[in-house]
Design a protein around this motif. Structure first.
Motif, PDB file in Angstrom:
ATOM      1  N   ASN A  80     -47.428   1.521  22.805  1.00 45.74           N
ATOM      2  CA  ASN A  80     -47.664   0.216  23.598  1.00 45.74           C
ATOM      3  C   ASN A  80     -48.036  -0.989  22.485  1.00 45.74           C
ATOM      4  OD1 ASN A  80     -48.086  -0.965  26.040  1.00 45.74           O
ATOM      5  ND2 ASN A  80     -49.143   0.889  26.719  1.00 45.74           N
ATOM      6  N   GLY A  81     -47.695  -2.011  22.696  1.00 48.64           N
ATOM      7  CA  GLY A  81     -47.905  -3.118  21.781  1.00 48.64           C
ATOM      8  C   GLY A  81     -47.067  -3.032  20.651  1.00 48.64           C
ATOM      9  N   VAL A  93     -43.406 -14.317  20.437  1.00 48.19           N
ATOM     10  CA  VAL A  93     -43.069 -13.353  21.107  1.00 48.19           C
ATOM     11  C   VAL A  93     -43.666 -11.951  20.544  1.00 48.19           C
ATOM     12  CG1 VAL A  93     -41.079 -11.960  21.882  1.00 48.19           C
ATOM     13  CG2 VAL A  93     -40.983 -14.240  21.963  1.00 48.19           C
ATOM     14  N   LYS A  94     -43.679 -11.589  19.368  1.00 49.04           N
ATOM     15  CA  LYS A  94     -44.502 -10.536  18.852  1.00 49.04           C
ATOM     16  C   LYS A  94     -45.727 -10.470  19.486  1.00 49.04           C
ATOM     17  CE  LYS A  94     -46.109 -10.494  14.686  1.00 49.04           C
ATOM     18  NZ  LYS A  94     -46.264 -10.852  13.275  1.00 49.04           N
ATOM     19  N   ASN A  95     -46.545 -11.400  19.154  1.00 51.85           N
ATOM     20  CA  ASN A  95     -48.029 -11.482  19.429  1.00 51.85           C
ATOM     21  C   ASN A  95     -48.090 -11.374  21.017  1.00 51.85           C
ATOM     22  OD1 ASN A  95     -49.380 -10.933  17.272  1.00 51.85           O
ATOM     23  ND2 ASN A  95     -49.493 -13.219  16.551  1.00 51.85           N
ATOM     24  N   LEU A 149     -48.485   0.547  32.195  1.00 56.01           N
ATOM     25  CA  LEU A 149     -47.443  -0.465  31.630  1.00 56.01           C
ATOM     26  C   LEU A 149     -47.454  -0.040  30.207  1.00 56.01           C
ATOM     27  CD1 LEU A 149     -47.818  -1.487  34.499  1.00 56.01           C
ATOM     28  CD2 LEU A 149     -46.927  -3.729  33.679  1.00 56.01           C
ATOM     29  N   GLN A 150     -46.103   0.108  29.842  1.00 55.91           N
ATOM     30  CA  GLN A 150     -45.846   0.020  28.284  1.00 55.91           C
ATOM     31  C   GLN A 150     -45.137  -1.251  27.809  1.00 55.91           C
ATOM     32  OE1 GLN A 150     -44.643   3.512  29.609  1.00 55.91           O
ATOM     33  NE2 GLN A 150     -46.851   3.654  29.353  1.00 55.91           N
ATOM     34  N   ILE A 151     -45.619  -2.168  27.027  1.00 56.25           N
ATOM     35  CA  ILE A 151     -44.983  -3.293  26.873  1.00 56.25           C
ATOM     36  C   ILE A 151     -44.864  -3.139  25.162  1.00 56.25           C
ATOM     37  CG2 ILE A 151     -44.963  -5.869  26.618  1.00 56.25           C
ATOM     38  CD1 ILE A 151     -47.282  -3.828  29.064  1.00 56.25           C
ATOM     39  N   ASN A 152     -43.388  -3.285  24.868  1.00 54.64           N
ATOM     40  CA  ASN A 152     -43.215  -3.185  23.190  1.00 54.64           C
ATOM     41  C   ASN A 152     -41.839  -4.073  22.959  1.00 54.64           C
ATOM     42  OD1 ASN A 152     -44.896  -0.725  22.429  1.00 54.64           O
ATOM     43  ND2 ASN A 152     -43.853   0.124  24.304  1.00 54.64           N
ATOM     44  N   GLY A 153     -41.707  -4.243  21.775  1.00 55.52           N
ATOM     45  CA  GLY A 153     -40.617  -4.998  21.317  1.00 55.52           C
ATOM     46  C   GLY A 153     -39.644  -4.386  20.354  1.00 55.52           C
ATOM     47  N   GLY A 183     -50.330  -8.925  23.373  1.00 54.35           N
ATOM     48  CA  GLY A 183     -51.312  -9.242  24.397  1.00 54.35           C
ATOM     49  C   GLY A 183     -50.798  -8.756  25.604  1.00 54.35           C
ATOM     50  N   MET A 184     -49.738  -8.677  25.907  1.00 53.98           N
ATOM     51  CA  MET A 184     -49.243  -7.975  27.221  1.00 53.98           C
ATOM     52  C   MET A 184     -49.832  -6.692  27.327  1.00 53.98           C
ATOM     53  SD  MET A 184     -45.478  -9.490  27.792  1.00 53.98           S
ATOM     54  CE  MET A 184     -44.964 -11.078  28.669  1.00 53.98           C
ATOM     55  N   ALA A 185     -49.613  -5.853  26.253  1.00 56.77           N
ATOM     56  CA  ALA A 185     -50.012  -4.611  26.059  1.00 56.77           C
ATOM     57  C   ALA A 185     -51.655  -4.337  26.006  1.00 56.77           C
ATOM     58  CB  ALA A 185     -49.258  -3.713  24.899  1.00 56.77           C
TER      59      ALA A 185
END
Length: 257
Positions: free
Chosen positions: A243-244, A168-170, A184-188, A174-176
């Protein structure tokens, strides 16, 4: 003039949170609603979602519900379509749904492995992709994936869970990499050890709790409410150029030996 208060406000934003009938998901739903967002609770159990909705309503927080199975790609796509069509565009999606299965790796059952992969990893892809297909044409959107301290560290007996959270981290990165160009901003968010239902057996285990408190610089279990600030930050305009990134909320456990 945009103030710091404006940067963190979620007023006018719509957020979908998966696995939101209890635990971390319900806590994040409360936090985002208090920050001004219109929150949509997701889960498979309609009765559980209605109970969560009623609990929040007691505190004056009006939230909606959306029943669909995050492990079923077709159901996810249809569910996101229903939310977008009936409630309006999603600005924020939090992929929170997850399960745990424990056992020695050499004897780990295939069915438990598949359940972990399906719920902890596939669902993040299914929901993220379905949401992004709507967000990309609009040129904006926030996706937050709930990772784990196990995205970085392993412990005996939970190697398959660790594998899913590392993935999920990677996937977040990848989504970012693919979607940041579309606005878009994709973070965890990676929680450390929190006193939740999923960790109830560990919380009640005095030996484990003693080990954890000595191992964690903060010297204690986390409280689920301590995840809200990170979620609001990553959901808000305050994180517009983040991001990411995976934000560790772990009392310092991943930075010490």
């Amino acid at each position: 003039m945009v103030t710091s208060r404006d940067l963190f406000s979620l007023s006018g934003k719509r957020a979908l949170i998966t696995g939101a009938s209890r635990g971390i998901g319900l806590t994040l739903a409360r936090g985002l609603a208090e920050a001004g967002a219109e929150v949509v609770l997701n889960g498979r159990n309609a009765a559980a979602l209605e109970a969560a909705q009623a609990e929040l309503a007691k505190d004056g927080l009006a939230v909606k519900t959306a029943v669909f199975d995050v492990t079923d790609q077709a159901d996810v796509k249809a569910g996101i379509e229903r939310v977008e069509g009936s409630l309006g565009p999603l600005d924020i999606v939090i992929n929170n749904a997850g399960i745990q299965r424990r056992g020695p790796l050499e004897n780990f059952e295939r069915a438990d492995w598949d359940a972990l992969i399906t719920t902890n990893l596939n669902a993040v892809f299914f929901v993220g992709q379905a949401a992004a297909q709507h967000m990309i044409p609009r040129g904006r959107g926030k996706i937050i994936n709930i990772c784990s301290v196990q995205s970085e560290l392993a412990r005996p007996g939970i190697a398959p869970y660790t594998a899913t959270k590392g993935a999920v981290k990677n996937l977040t990165r990848g989504m970012a990499t693919d979607w940041a160009r579309h606005g878009l901003q994709i973070n965890g968010i990676a929680p450390g050890y929190f006193a939740t239902e999923m960790n109830d057996a560990l919380v009640k285990n005095a030996e484990f709790t003693d080990w954890l408190c000595k191992r964690t610089p903060a010297g204690r279990w986390g409280k689920v409410e301590e995840l809200v600030g990170a979620a609001v930050f990553l959901s808000s305009d305050a994180s517009s150029f983040v991001n990411g990134h995976v934000l560790m909320v772990d009392g310092g456990i991943t930075v010490s030996v």
